[in-house]
Enzyme design. Structure first.
Site, mmCIF file in Angstrom:
data_model
loop_
_atom_site.group_PDB
_atom_site.id
_atom_site.type_symbol
_atom_site.label_atom_id
_atom_site.label_comp_id
_atom_site.label_asym_id
_atom_site.label_seq_id
_atom_site.Cartn_x
_atom_site.Cartn_y
_atom_site.Cartn_z
ATOM 1 N N LYS A 1 -0.719 3.038 13.768
ATOM 2 C CA LYS A 1 -0.582 3.701 12.476
ATOM 3 C C LYS A 1 -0.451 2.708 11.346
ATOM 4 O O LYS A 1 -0.875 2.966 10.229
ATOM 5 C CB LYS A 1 0.622 4.636 12.507
ATOM 6 C CG LYS A 1 0.313 5.891 13.322
ATOM 7 C CD LYS A 1 1.567 6.544 13.876
ATOM 8 C CE LYS A 1 1.175 7.521 14.969
ATOM 9 N NZ LYS A 1 2.307 7.942 15.788
ATOM 10 N N ARG A 2 0.156 1.589 11.650
ATOM 11 C CA ARG A 2 0.284 0.618 10.564
ATOM 12 C C ARG A 2 -0.707 -0.533 10.690
ATOM 13 O O ARG A 2 -0.636 -1.515 9.983
ATOM 14 C CB ARG A 2 1.728 0.109 10.469
ATOM 15 C CG ARG A 2 2.341 -0.334 11.774
ATOM 16 C CD ARG A 2 3.698 -0.957 11.547
ATOM 17 N NE ARG A 2 3.577 -2.256 10.883
ATOM 18 C CZ ARG A 2 3.708 -3.414 11.508
ATOM 19 N NH1 ARG A 2 3.951 -3.439 12.790
ATOM 20 N NH2 ARG A 2 3.584 -4.550 10.838
#
Length: 471
Positions: A241-242
């Site tokens: 996600k990051r």
RNA sequence: GUCCCCAUCGUCUAGAGGCCUAGGACACCAGCCUUUCACGUUGGCAGCACGGGUUCGAAUCCCGUUGGGGACACCA
């Protein structure tokens, strides 16, 4: 026994391409074997789990056609059950109370790292009975891990993987606040949900051994495991996600079609001969988990775009129309039936030329635009004074034409013949006048679809525009 | 650091010891088609990481090296 698979995301952020593929493989495997595909939301981390994330995941799955066959299970609702199992293990002597505080454990771990030892729990309480000192003190419950031998897992993708017991330590299954840890909760839930096949990312492969300890301690049957390789970003590192991951909903926003995304994802890490374009139905017939490769693969947006183009071209214009309208009206209000009718006429030709819905909507903007379209730089260069003069003349000429596609084409050819120029030299200025761009569907179709009044008006407007072309 | 996993064109893959002079797809390059763009089509570029074995024969089996990735929490 019916096959039951599940996708188990934690709602700490958006669903990305990697999670989507895991869900896809789970669903495909279930369908292939006449089984059931389930969803479990792993929301035991209250600090990081959010309702918007849950909604986002549900929406993403629905869009991709990967909604579960039964209502989702929320892991947080099952904590009592997780604790119950932990206590049972405790009662059977297969687990024990450990009284270290989290701070002490951190210190132990740091010491081990500093001394370059693997950071394993040293097992102080493994064989020690709590004394009076411990009375009333909070404790965590740890599972008594085997000290000798090895654990082997027959993985459907990775083959036989074994790890020595010395690599494992006594993991905490119930925290001192009474909440379960992930590794424990997953096992209890998978067992209670009667999951037969656990298909997940291979970042969980090493976790599997610890989970097996819980199955074994409870005397439960282990499910079959299939650890599929991760998807990496362009840099070769795990997608997260990051880190470089694109959310499924972003893909939708970019104008990708769900069937195309699934097709692309299916072909990432899995193959069936030379087949590239594979429908959902076909996939359900031929998907075999054993055909999943063991190496990580990289996300290739260019190929996704290509596959999407294939699906877009094959799509029914009727289903595309609302999508295009939606994208065109984001900033404005609805369009009249006349404009929509024009759009319908052009859509089949437009969709042949677009790779995604965003491009499609862009290319259709000129149809519904009010008055003369804005020119891009290339288009402006086409409108030389000479071209303008011809446009005016042509407008006059065409005003007498029957407004049917075949007739219009013939009239244009006749006009070119009379003027002794190539059709191209007439078509391009005309295209620019009508669409504001040097690229468009065939000019006769464009002319026809726009309608006599609109077409002639745009030609005259372009002819009368005296602004010099930008340099 | 320890453990685990992996390794075919730039990318996704086909390949289960001889069918491989390694096939397909995306991307890229050139040509054709053409009223633009796209589609389509023809051709091209480009790969078995390296080193040892095993075998009559290895991209395929074994070992090692190198390279990549993942996991090592009272996160999930």
């Amino acid at each position: 026994m019916t096959v039951r698979t599940r996708f188990a995301p934690s709602p700490t952020g958006f669903l990305h391409i990697g999670g989507a593929r895991t869900a896809l493989f789970n669903q495909l495997f279930a369908r292939r074997h006449g089984g059931v595909f389930l969803l479990r939301i792993e929301d035991t981390d209250k600090a990081r789990s959010t309702q918007p994330a849950v909604d986002q995941i549900l929406e993403s799955l629905a869009w991709l056609g990967l909604s579960p066959d039964e209502p989702p299970v929320f892991q947080s609702t099952r904590e009592a059950r997780h604790a119950e199992v932990a206590r049972e293990l405790l009662a059977q002597g297969k687990a024990y109370r450990a009284y270290e505080t989290p701070e002490e454990l951190v210190a132990m771990r740091e010491r081990a790292m500093a001394e370059k030892r693997p950071p394993r729990y040293e097992g102080v309480w493994r064989d020690r009975e709590p004394g009076r000192e411990q009375e009333g003190q909070p404790f965590a419950i740890r599972l008594r891990a085997p000290r000798e031998g090895e654990t082997a897992v027959e993985d459907l993708v990775q083959g036989t993987v074994r790890v020595a017991s010395t690599e494992l330590d006594d993991m905490i299954i119930l925290r001192s606040d009474g909440t379960p840890t992930y590794l424990h909760a997953v096992v209890v839930d998978d067992h209670d949900m009667a999951i037969t096949h656990v298909i997940r990312g291979d970042d969980h492969l090493t976790n599997t051994f610890r989970q097996c300890m819980v199955y074994d301690a409870m005397g439960w049957h282990r499910p079959r495991f299939a650890h599929i390789p991760l998807i990496h970003g362009a840099d070769g590192a795990k997608l997260s996600k990051r880190h470089g991951a694109v959310s499924v909903l972003d893909l939708r926003e970019q104008g990708m079609l769900p069937e195309a995304v699934c097709n692309y994802l299916l072909r990432l890490g899995w193959g069936h001969g030379d087949e590239e374009i594979i429908s959902r139905k076909r996939a359900q017939e031929i998907f075999d988990i054993a055909d999943v490769g063991r190496a990580a693969s990289r996300m290739d947006y260019a190929k996704l775009g290509h596959v999407n183009g294939v699906y877009l071209r094959a799509a029914d214009p009727e289903t595309l129309l609302p999508e295009v309208l939606h994208r065109l009206t984001v900033s404005g209000e609805g369009f009249g039936t006349e404009k929509i009718a024009k759009l319908k006429l052009l859509l089949p030709a437009l969709q042949e030329r677009a790779k995604n819905l965003a491009e499609l909507a862009d290319s259709a903007a000129f149809v519904v635009a009010e008055g003369a379209p804005e020119l891009d730089a290339k288009a402006a260069a086409v409108l030389t004074p000479e071209a303008k003069g011809r446009l005016e003349d042509l407008a006059q000429f065409l005003s007498g034409a029957p407004w049917e596609r075949a007739d219009l084409e013939q009239w244009l050819r006749d006009y070119a013949d009379v003027k002794q120029v190539k059709l191209k030299d007439i078509a391009q200025p005309l295209r620019v006048a009508l669409t504001g761009s040097t690229m468009s569907p065939p000019i006769d179709l464009t002319l026809y679809a726009l309608g006599r009044d609109e077409a002639l008006a745009r030609m005259l407007a372009a002819a009368g525009d005296d602004l010099p072309p930008p340099t």
